[in-house]
Design an enzyme around this catalytic site. Structure first.
Site, PDB file in Angstrom:
ATOM      1  N   HIS A  79      23.636  33.420 -15.884  1.00  0.00           N
ATOM      2  CA  HIS A  79      24.953  33.108 -15.474  1.00  0.00           C
ATOM      3  C   HIS A  79      24.962  32.759 -14.083  1.00  0.00           C
ATOM      4  O   HIS A  79      24.017  33.184 -13.268  1.00  0.00           O
ATOM      5  CB  HIS A  79      25.827  34.212 -15.746  1.00  0.00           C
ATOM      6  CG  HIS A  79      26.263  34.667 -17.018  1.00  0.00           C
ATOM      7  ND1 HIS A  79      27.152  35.608 -17.541  1.00  0.00           N
ATOM      8  CD2 HIS A  79      26.013  33.709 -17.988  1.00  0.00           C
ATOM      9  CE1 HIS A  79      27.464  35.428 -18.821  1.00  0.00           C
ATOM     10  NE2 HIS A  79      26.448  34.359 -19.246  1.00  0.00           N
ATOM     11  N   GLU A  81      26.627  34.028 -11.385  1.00  0.00           N
ATOM     12  CA  GLU A  81      26.280  35.242 -10.376  1.00  0.00           C
ATOM     13  C   GLU A  81      24.905  35.681 -10.493  1.00  0.00           C
ATOM     14  O   GLU A  81      24.399  35.890  -9.225  1.00  0.00           O
ATOM     15  CB  GLU A  81      27.363  36.338 -10.983  1.00  0.00           C
ATOM     16  CG  GLU A  81      28.815  35.965 -11.067  1.00  0.00           C
ATOM     17  CD  GLU A  81      29.215  35.383 -12.306  1.00  0.00           C
ATOM     18  OE1 GLU A  81      30.348  35.487 -12.564  1.00  0.00           O
ATOM     19  OE2 GLU A  81      28.377  34.887 -13.093  1.00  0.00           O
ATOM     20  N   CYS A 105      30.979  38.550 -16.242  1.00  0.00           N
ATOM     21  CA  CYS A 105      30.915  39.413 -17.347  1.00  0.00           C
ATOM     22  C   CYS A 105      30.434  40.869 -17.062  1.00  0.00           C
ATOM     23  O   CYS A 105      30.197  40.934 -15.761  1.00  0.00           O
ATOM     24  CB  CYS A 105      30.081  38.741 -18.248  1.00  0.00           C
ATOM     25  SG  CYS A 105      28.186  38.604 -17.790  1.00  0.00           S
ATOM     26  N   CYS A 108      26.609  40.529 -15.334  1.00  0.00           N
ATOM     27  CA  CYS A 108      26.890  40.163 -13.940  1.00  0.00           C
ATOM     28  C   CYS A 108      27.421  41.113 -13.090  1.00  0.00           C
ATOM     29  O   CYS A 108      26.972  41.422 -11.874  1.00  0.00           O
ATOM     30  CB  CYS A 108      27.576  38.949 -13.917  1.00  0.00           C
ATOM     31  SG  CYS A 108      26.671  37.340 -14.645  1.00  0.00           S
TER      32      CYS A 108
END
Length: 195
Positions: A79, A81, A105, A108
């Site tokens: 992801h 992040e 999410c 993260c």
């Protein structure tokens, strides 16, 4: 004496624009996400976008969202992040802020908390109750991380980047059009974020 220009980007607009621009590096056909981390002095210290781990072929791994889990993108994609935190250019991001184009999410959120980031500014959140985002919100709040929805300005601003001429222009209108939807609000699971 001349006066300074008034139609410039605010700090939040600037950092969210960096996150949006970063999202355009993603090869994910369904969702492009970008992230930008700043330190306490408002200096950019990390950027990232969603994509496969370094050295893994974009053509050999799947990008689908349904079917057998091993044949979807979910076990493989890093992801935005995560990439921003791992790509940071300094050792300490404690007390920093992460600007992200999509609400983080739960996985993260754990990385955000463990890295010491104290504030999350997000542009979009998938509609409805999604367990990964519900868990994320619970974790972030429990850890005292400030969660803030990006608040676009009252005037509409758009950036035009011309890579052929190496130029950029900022267009500002005084008021947002009521009939025109804001591209930074309420994306669906398959919507693209367009800067």
């Amino acid at each position: 004496m001349s006066k300074p220009r008034e139609d410039y980007l605010s700090w939040d607009e600037y950092f969210m624009s960096i996150a949006l621009l970063s999202s355009q590096r993603s090869k994910d056909p369904a969702t492009q996400v970008g992230a930008c981390i700043i330190n306490k002095k408002q200096r950019i210290v990390g950027i990232g976008y969603n994509g496969l781990p370094h050295g893994c072929s974009d053509k050999e791994l799947p990008w689908g969202k349904t079917g057998d889990w091993m044949e979807t993108k979910y076990p493989y994609v890093c992801h935005a992040e995560m990439n921003a935190i791992l790509n940071k250019n300094q050792a300490d991001i404690d007390g920093g802020t992460i600007f992200t184009t999509l609400y983080p999410c739960n996985e993260c959120a754990k990385l955000i908390i463990q890295s010491g980031i104290s504030k999350v500014v997000y542009a979009n959140k998938k509609p409805g109750s999604v367990p990964a985002f519900d868990a994320s919100e619970r974790l972030l709040k429990m850890a005292g991380v400030i969660i803030s929805k990006f608040d676009p300005p009252a005037s509409e601003k758009s950036l035009k980047i011309d890579l052929n001429t190496g130029s950029i222009s900022l267009d500002s209108s005084q008021q947002k059009s009521i009939s025109k939807p804001n591209p930074l609000q309420n994306i669906s699971n398959d919507s693209k974020i367009i800067a």
